[in-house]
Scaffold this motif. Sequence first.
Motif, PDB file in Angstrom:
ATOM      1  N   LEU A   4      52.337 -25.226 -69.407  1.00 47.66           N
ATOM      2  CA  LEU A   4      51.913 -24.990 -70.782  1.00 47.66           C
ATOM      3  C   LEU A   4      52.811 -25.762 -71.729  1.00 47.66           C
ATOM      4  O   LEU A   4      54.038 -25.723 -71.608  1.00 47.66           O
ATOM      5  N   LYS A   5      52.216 -26.434 -72.698  1.00 42.80           N
ATOM      6  CA  LYS A   5      52.961 -27.346 -73.567  1.00 42.80           C
ATOM      7  C   LYS A   5      53.178 -26.718 -74.939  1.00 42.80           C
ATOM      8  O   LYS A   5      52.264 -26.135 -75.509  1.00 42.80           O
ATOM      9  N   ALA A   6      54.390 -26.885 -75.458  1.00 45.65           N
ATOM     10  CA  ALA A   6      54.751 -26.279 -76.740  1.00 45.65           C
ATOM     11  C   ALA A   6      55.459 -27.278 -77.641  1.00 45.65           C
ATOM     12  O   ALA A   6      56.100 -28.221 -77.177  1.00 45.65           O
ATOM     13  N   ILE A   7      55.334 -27.033 -78.933  1.00 40.95           N
ATOM     14  CA  ILE A   7      56.125 -27.708 -79.964  1.00 40.95           C
ATOM     15  C   ILE A   7      56.811 -26.619 -80.758  1.00 40.95           C
ATOM     16  O   ILE A   7      56.178 -25.619 -81.111  1.00 40.95           O
ATOM     17  N   GLU A   8      58.113 -26.792 -81.009  1.00 45.40           N
ATOM     18  CA  GLU A   8      58.837 -25.790 -81.783  1.00 45.40           C
ATOM     19  C   GLU A   8      59.296 -26.349 -83.118  1.00 45.40           C
ATOM     20  O   GLU A   8      59.931 -27.407 -83.183  1.00 45.40           O
ATOM     21  N   SER A   9      58.985 -25.630 -84.181  1.00 47.71           N
ATOM     22  CA  SER A   9      59.452 -25.974 -85.519  1.00 47.71           C
ATOM     23  C   SER A   9      60.627 -25.086 -85.892  1.00 47.71           C
ATOM     24  O   SER A   9      60.814 -24.024 -85.317  1.00 47.71           O
ATOM     25  N   PHE A  10      61.439 -25.528 -86.846  1.00 46.32           N
ATOM     26  CA  PHE A  10      62.596 -24.738 -87.294  1.00 46.32           C
ATOM     27  C   PHE A  10      63.399 -24.273 -86.076  1.00 46.32           C
ATOM     28  O   PHE A  10      63.748 -23.107 -85.947  1.00 46.32           O
ATOM     29  N   SER A  11      63.692 -25.200 -85.193  1.00 41.79           N
ATOM     30  CA  SER A  11      64.228 -24.850 -83.873  1.00 41.79           C
ATOM     31  C   SER A  11      65.660 -24.344 -83.897  1.00 41.79           C
ATOM     32  O   SER A  11      66.092 -23.667 -82.958  1.00 41.79           O
ATOM     33  N   VAL A  57      56.690 -33.517 -92.800  1.00 41.04           N
ATOM     34  CA  VAL A  57      56.146 -33.978 -91.536  1.00 41.04           C
ATOM     35  C   VAL A  57      54.693 -33.524 -91.395  1.00 41.04           C
ATOM     36  O   VAL A  57      54.282 -32.507 -91.964  1.00 41.04           O
ATOM     37  N   THR A  58      53.903 -34.284 -90.661  1.00 43.00           N
ATOM     38  CA  THR A  58      52.492 -33.937 -90.444  1.00 43.00           C
ATOM     39  C   THR A  58      52.258 -33.501 -89.001  1.00 43.00           C
ATOM     40  O   THR A  58      53.035 -33.830 -88.092  1.00 43.00           O
ATOM     41  N   GLY A  59      51.175 -32.784 -88.801  1.00 41.90           N
ATOM     42  CA  GLY A  59      50.820 -32.368 -87.456  1.00 41.90           C
ATOM     43  C   GLY A  59      50.564 -33.558 -86.551  1.00 41.90           C
ATOM     44  O   GLY A  59      50.933 -33.544 -85.371  1.00 41.90           O
ATOM     45  N   ALA A  60      49.940 -34.612 -87.088  1.00 43.99           N
ATOM     46  CA  ALA A  60      49.664 -35.812 -86.295  1.00 43.99           C
ATOM     47  C   ALA A  60      50.960 -36.442 -85.806  1.00 43.99           C
ATOM     48  O   ALA A  60      51.049 -36.896 -84.652  1.00 43.99           O
ATOM     49  N   GLU A  61      51.960 -36.482 -86.675  1.00 45.44           N
ATOM     50  CA  GLU A  61      53.248 -37.046 -86.282  1.00 45.44           C
ATOM     51  C   GLU A  61      53.898 -36.213 -85.174  1.00 45.44           C
ATOM     52  O   GLU A  61      54.462 -36.748 -84.213  1.00 45.44           O
ATOM     53  N   GLN A 111      47.512 -25.390 -88.597  1.00 41.69           N
ATOM     54  CA  GLN A 111      46.161 -25.884 -88.856  1.00 41.69           C
ATOM     55  C   GLN A 111      45.990 -27.312 -88.343  1.00 41.69           C
ATOM     56  O   GLN A 111      44.964 -27.656 -87.765  1.00 41.69           O
ATOM     57  N   GLU A 112      47.001 -28.136 -88.572  1.00 49.62           N
ATOM     58  CA  GLU A 112      46.888 -29.562 -88.252  1.00 49.62           C
ATOM     59  C   GLU A 112      46.982 -29.845 -86.758  1.00 49.62           C
ATOM     60  O   GLU A 112      46.348 -30.789 -86.268  1.00 49.62           O
ATOM     61  N   VAL A 113      47.755 -29.065 -86.009  1.00 48.83           N
ATOM     62  CA  VAL A 113      47.889 -29.335 -84.572  1.00 48.83           C
ATOM     63  C   VAL A 113      46.934 -28.487 -83.733  1.00 48.83           C
ATOM     64  O   VAL A 113      46.705 -28.776 -82.570  1.00 48.83           O
ATOM     65  N   SER A 114      46.382 -27.427 -84.327  1.00 53.81           N
ATOM     66  CA  SER A 114      45.379 -26.565 -83.689  1.00 53.81           C
ATOM     67  C   SER A 114      45.756 -26.158 -82.260  1.00 53.81           C
ATOM     68  O   SER A 114      45.019 -26.426 -81.302  1.00 53.81           O
ATOM     69  N   PRO A 115      46.898 -25.481 -82.101  1.00 52.22           N
ATOM     70  CA  PRO A 115      47.291 -25.040 -80.754  1.00 52.22           C
ATOM     71  C   PRO A 115      46.429 -23.874 -80.287  1.00 52.22           C
ATOM     72  O   PRO A 115      45.761 -23.213 -81.080  1.00 52.22           O
ATOM     73  N   LYS A 116      46.470 -23.598 -78.996  1.00 53.13           N
ATOM     74  CA  LYS A 116      45.765 -22.427 -78.485  1.00 53.13           C
ATOM     75  C   LYS A 116      46.405 -21.138 -78.994  1.00 53.13           C
ATOM     76  O   LYS A 116      45.729 -20.117 -79.151  1.00 53.13           O
ATOM     77  N   ALA A 117      47.734 -21.192 -79.227  1.00 54.04           N
ATOM     78  CA  ALA A 117      48.451 -20.009 -79.698  1.00 54.04           C
ATOM     79  C   ALA A 117      49.573 -20.441 -80.620  1.00 54.04           C
ATOM     80  O   ALA A 117      50.057 -21.574 -80.548  1.00 54.04           O
ATOM     81  N   PHE A 118      49.979 -19.536 -81.502  1.00 55.38           N
ATOM     82  CA  PHE A 118      51.188 -19.777 -82.287  1.00 55.38           C
ATOM     83  C   PHE A 118      52.074 -18.545 -82.239  1.00 55.38           C
ATOM     84  O   PHE A 118      51.607 -17.425 -82.027  1.00 55.38           O
ATOM     85  N   LEU A 119      53.373 -18.775 -82.435  1.00 52.47           N
ATOM     86  CA  LEU A 119      54.372 -17.713 -82.453  1.00 52.47           C
ATOM     87  C   LEU A 119      55.228 -17.892 -83.692  1.00 52.47           C
ATOM     88  O   LEU A 119      55.836 -18.942 -83.884  1.00 52.47           O
ATOM     89  N   PHE A 120      55.249 -16.863 -84.538  1.00 53.22           N
ATOM     90  CA  PHE A 120      56.016 -16.882 -85.785  1.00 53.22           C
ATOM     91  C   PHE A 120      57.063 -15.776 -85.709  1.00 53.22           C
ATOM     92  O   PHE A 120      56.741 -14.630 -85.382  1.00 53.22           O
ATOM     93  N   GLU A 121      58.323 -16.108 -85.997  1.00 53.87           N
ATOM     94  CA  GLU A 121      59.416 -15.136 -85.933  1.00 53.87           C
ATOM     95  C   GLU A 121      60.158 -15.098 -87.255  1.00 53.87           C
ATOM     96  O   GLU A 121      60.370 -16.146 -87.890  1.00 53.87           O
ATOM     97  N   ASN A 122      60.522 -13.878 -87.689  1.00 59.12           N
ATOM     98  CA  ASN A 122      61.247 -13.764 -88.944  1.00 59.12           C
ATOM     99  C   ASN A 122      61.986 -12.428 -88.994  1.00 59.12           C
ATOM    100  O   ASN A 122      61.897 -11.616 -88.070  1.00 59.12           O
ATOM    101  N   VAL A 123      62.666 -12.200 -90.113  1.00 57.70           N
ATOM    102  CA  VAL A 123      63.381 -10.940 -90.289  1.00 57.70           C
ATOM    103  C   VAL A 123      62.374  -9.796 -90.393  1.00 57.70           C
ATOM    104  O   VAL A 123      61.222  -9.978 -90.781  1.00 57.70           O
ATOM    105  N   GLN A 124      62.821  -8.607 -90.050  1.00 54.83           N
ATOM    106  CA  GLN A 124      61.926  -7.453 -90.009  1.00 54.83           C
ATOM    107  C   GLN A 124      61.295  -7.172 -91.369  1.00 54.83           C
ATOM    108  O   GLN A 124      60.116  -6.810 -91.458  1.00 54.83           O
ATOM    109  N   ILE A 125      62.060  -7.365 -92.434  1.00 57.17           N
ATOM    110  CA  ILE A 125      61.571  -7.023 -93.770  1.00 57.17           C
ATOM    111  C   ILE A 125      60.408  -7.922 -94.190  1.00 57.17           C
ATOM    112  O   ILE A 125      59.603  -7.555 -95.053  1.00 57.17           O
TER     113      ILE A 125
END
Length: 368
Positions: A4-11, A57-61, A111-125
């Motif tokens: 399974l292939k992934a791209i990570e932002s804000f790594s 940065v763009t999804g295409a890039e 939206q631009e890369v249209s992955p099968k899934a996304f994962l968003f992580e942040n503070v509880q609040i």
Amino acid sequence: MNNLKAIESFSGAGGMSVGLIQAGFDVKFAFDNDQRSVETYRHNIGHHVDTLDASSVTGAELMERAGLPKGELDLFSGGPPCQGFSKQRRGAAALDDPRNELVRHFARLVQEVSPKAFLFENVQIFGQKRGKKLIEELSEKLSNYDVYDFFVCSSDFGIAQSRGRFLMIGLRKDLGAAPPLLPTSTKSATVRDAIGDLPPPPSDYTEHPMIPNHIQCKISDMNKLRISHVPQGGGWRDIPYELRLPCHQRVNTTKGGWPDVYGRLSWNSVCPTITGGFDSFSRGRYAHPDQDRSITPREAARLQGFSDDFRFLGNRADVRRMIGNAVPPPLAKAAGQAIVRSLESTAPWAKPKDLPQKENKTSMTVLS
């Protein structure tokens, strides 16, 4: 379902990538705008990382950098900076914080890369009332995804830390994937489990010769005297009145003030949230359980779930910031495993019995 292939932002330094790789993902590309974090990621994980600004940065890039054709991305992950939702910022000050725009750029890139899934992580609040507007925006922009949100505590995943986090997992609707279930740990970890076997750091404030980032922070003689009076699980109220900071002398001893300040960890409990100020017990409950010092960067990294072979690069401020901001790898692994199982449920060989049946211990809400 393999590779399974992934791209990570804000790594950041790579905590989420470590966990996703352990869960079975091949992280093809990662990026962050902090050079020190990128250097640390590259040193420990690989060269598939670069310094980029999410706002430009763009999804295409990103797909080109990852070497992937359109439609071949399984997961897009990331944890945009959360300072706009810190407990110190209230009302409009939090909602209008310019760093919140990065959340919107996260949605744009999905939206631009249209992955099968996304994962968003942040503070509880973020997942509570103050983040409601942005969550609604995310759901509207990503309406072609079934979105599930989770309130989780790191201690449920074998981490000796009471770090509360908010997760959003999105699964593209056309896949018909099963809802994600986070696999939680059956064993509760303690501070002793995490750091009890570490030797004391060198007394001359150099790095331990065999343990990366195991360096003692210099403290004043007065602070050493103050913390010597604090028992495990105690705090500033245990310090004799005449030795307290002036601000603590003015605070009612039964209420008021921050109880964790000048606090000492307890061997048989968990650590509070590791922040970028973990090497100073004047910033929270960060004193070693036995020794009259604050915890070292290596001890903090262990409390975040990092292995000892993961070296953080940079000066003291760089290292503590990267550790404090990191996604605990065991938490990322659990989220990754949940996503893998959901995506596998879309495969022709998947049967209902192959899916996890255990009820989630975490709080989950479906966002429609």
